[in-house]
Enzyme design. Sequence first.
Site, short mmCIF file in Angstrom:
data_model
loop_
_atom_site.label_atom_id
_atom_site.label_comp_id
_atom_site.label_asym_id
_atom_site.label_seq_id
_atom_site.Cartn_x
_atom_site.Cartn_y
_atom_site.Cartn_z
N GLY A 29 -58.75 -91.47 -19.84
CA GLY A 29 -58.10 -91.41 -21.16
C GLY A 29 -58.71 -92.43 -22.10
O GLY A 29 -59.81 -92.93 -21.85
N ASN A 30 -58.03 -92.71 -23.17
CA ASN A 30 -58.50 -93.76 -24.08
C ASN A 30 -57.30 -94.42 -24.74
O ASN A 30 -56.16 -94.01 -24.54
CB ASN A 30 -59.50 -93.19 -25.10
CG ASN A 30 -58.87 -92.15 -26.01
OD1 ASN A 30 -58.00 -92.45 -26.82
ND2 ASN A 30 -59.30 -90.90 -25.85
#
Length: 222
Positions: A29-30
Amino acid sequence: FGGQRLRGRRVVVSAGPTYEDIDPVRFIGNRSSGRMGFAVAAAARDAGADVTLVAGPVALPTPQGVRRVDVRSAREMHDAVLAAANGADIYVGAAAVGDYRPAGAAAHKLKKTDGEPLRLELTENPDIIAALAASPTHPFLVGFAAETRDVEAYAREKLARKGLDMIAANDVGGGRGFEVADNALHLFWADGDVALPSAPKTALAHQLMAHVADRYLATHGP
Ligand code: C5P
């Protein structure tokens, strides 16, 4: 200020990160919180627009009066955005779309490799806003560019390469931009630019939408 300048217009906004599954319990993810995109959706609603918000996995309440579509991966976001943006007037791509995904998500939880390096092969994700730009009837396209250096040069390059109408650049170096309430944006379009100094994301989103409405209405009538 500005009144209901986008009354009767359809605006689509993407927000948040994407999650790319590695196996049933892990993902890539980020750090996007989704706050900027959610604020943009609320600002477009305040300008009178009919708003669809395509949201990656975030823990944020839906702005009142906004239609929300939840997605997880970049490919899900691509499909949801292309469906929602069909016939729309303005698209604001505020999502931090993952550039890569694992080549194949494992059906079962990966096990430790007993000291050997674990190699993950990654495949490129589709570029959502560039896919929109490829359609001859595409909406007015506003992209975001999060950069840690040479903000204007990278933003202008992205504006041209992706075929966007406007780009909102933010300097995320040194902890700015992500996971915080305040942000600063620099807007660029083909023959102009404006710097919006640091402010809460809700206030910035209203300023951004005022400039989007200016540029959009300059070419698409009152
Ligand atoms: O290239 P970069 O990710 O910095 O470009 C940012 C802009 O492009 C954002 O508006 C983002 O939402 C959009 N984007 C996209 N699909 C991708 C990657 C980025 O729509 N796969």
